[in-house]
Design an enzyme around this catalytic site. Structure first.
Site, mmCIF file in Angstrom:
data_model
loop_
_atom_site.group_PDB
_atom_site.id
_atom_site.type_symbol
_atom_site.label_atom_id
_atom_site.label_comp_id
_atom_site.label_asym_id
_atom_site.label_seq_id
_atom_site.Cartn_x
_atom_site.Cartn_y
_atom_site.Cartn_z
ATOM 1 N N LYS A 15 8.154 -56.003 10.414
ATOM 2 C CA LYS A 15 6.721 -56.806 10.328
ATOM 3 C C LYS A 15 7.123 -57.631 9.296
ATOM 4 C CE LYS A 15 2.468 -58.305 9.951
ATOM 5 N NZ LYS A 15 2.015 -58.033 8.808
ATOM 6 N N GLY A 41 2.944 -61.570 4.775
ATOM 7 C CA GLY A 41 2.580 -61.958 3.376
ATOM 8 C C GLY A 41 3.175 -63.055 2.737
ATOM 9 N N GLY A 98 -1.994 -64.839 10.001
ATOM 10 C CA GLY A 98 -3.522 -64.999 9.468
ATOM 11 C C GLY A 98 -3.760 -66.351 8.734
ATOM 12 N N ASP A 115 0.580 -55.917 12.675
ATOM 13 C CA ASP A 115 0.680 -54.305 12.252
ATOM 14 C C ASP A 115 0.859 -53.296 13.521
ATOM 15 O OD1 ASP A 115 1.161 -55.461 9.764
ATOM 16 O OD2 ASP A 115 -0.895 -54.430 9.155
ATOM 17 N N LYS A 173 -2.806 -50.758 7.975
ATOM 18 C CA LYS A 173 -1.390 -50.949 7.830
ATOM 19 C C LYS A 173 -0.756 -49.509 7.812
ATOM 20 C CE LYS A 173 0.059 -54.105 5.402
ATOM 21 N NZ LYS A 173 0.706 -55.202 6.511
#
Length: 287
Positions: free
Chosen positions: A34, A37, A70, A187, A246
């Site tokens: 995944k 960030g 996002g 996630d 998460k």
């Protein structure tokens, strides 16, 4: 030749020797990553991530990349004069917002990751959960609009790509049984996909180093943790806020048969390689 000029080749040789048993152990293993960030928006880190993934592929592992986006979606909505609205931490997604989500995830971020992998010497294919019936969803709640929960994963398309030596890059979009597209938490997608693929490893790249025994104390980083310990940390308030969903995705994957789940900081150069191919690792391994 002096000792100083000898040192660097020797250090590199030791690193390769340290990596060898892990390469042997995980030969052929499916590794779902995944990707998220800050690492996803920093050009240098994103290219480093792509090289890590290509190297895993070249030594015989089968990486699968899952991504959201996002911050990039919010930025694009602002550029288009659209307002972002959130409900219980999730983006409210009406029809117009959904089009932006699909455009950013599939048309921009997915393509950027594919290009980085290809430039690094790998072969990647960008898809979304809508493709090949990969992810079937059900609506999460009326308040959220076109936001879905994963109802079913059909891993056939991913398995075919892996068998062909390709690296799948999966955007976190799915569709219901009528073909309506839905935005899905990345996630959750990574967890469900790793379970359906019977993956050996699931890796979450985040902006934190891992799980801490004491909240907000980086010196208390846990190198390993059991499911029971992590559950106690949630109940005891050590794990809070956005880390809870998460970590719950991590636990769900383990309960469905994934052998190892890792949480690590994607801002660390070569984070994936350091976690998988070294004795000490750099993040938290949950088993």
């Amino acid at each position: 030749m002096s000792a100083s000029t000898d040192f660097e080749p020797q250090r590199r040789a030791r690193a390769l020797i340290e990596a060898l048993p892990y390469i042997q152990k995980f030969q052929g293993a499916i590794v779902v990553v995944k990707y998220g960030g800050h690492a996803m928006v920093d050009p240098e880190l994103s290219m480093g991530f792509a090289r890590d993934i290509v190297l895993l592929n070249l030594v015989g592992m089968q990486p699968v990349i899952v991504h959201g986006g996002g911050p990039q979606i919010t930025e694009m909505m602002q550029r288009l004069g659209m307002q972002s609205e959130f409900h219980e931490g999730l983006r409210v997604t009406d029809a117009d917002t959904l089009e932006v989500v699909r455009m950013v995830l599939v048309g921009k971020i997915g393509r950027d990751i594919v290009r980085a992998v290809q430039v690094s010497g790998g072969s990647a294919v960008g898809i979304s959960g809508e493709d090949g019936g990969l992810i079937t969803v059900v609506p999460k709640s009326p308040e959220l609009g076109y936001v879905g929960d994963v109802a079913e994963v059909d891993p056939y398309l991913i398995e075919e790509l892996l068998d062909s030596g390709m690296i799948p890059v999966v955007s976190s979009i799915g569709a219901d049984e009528q073909g309506q597209a839905y935005n899905i938490n990345a996630d959750t997608v990574a967890s469900a996909l790793s379970a359906a693929l019977k993956a050996t490893k699931l890796i979450y790249l985040t902006d934190v180093d891992g799980l801490f025994a004491e909240a907000d104390d980086p010196s208390s980083l846990l190198s390993t943790a059991s499911v029971a310990e992590v559950s106690d940390m949630i109940d005891g308030g050590v794990i809070t806020g956005g880390m809870i969903p998460k970590v719950e995705s991590c636990l769900a994957a383990l309960q469905e048969g994934v052998s190892y789940v890792h949480i690590l900081n994607g801002c660390t150069p070569n984070a994936v390689l350091l976690e998988i191919l070294t004795d000490s690792g750099i993040g938290t391994l949950i088993t």
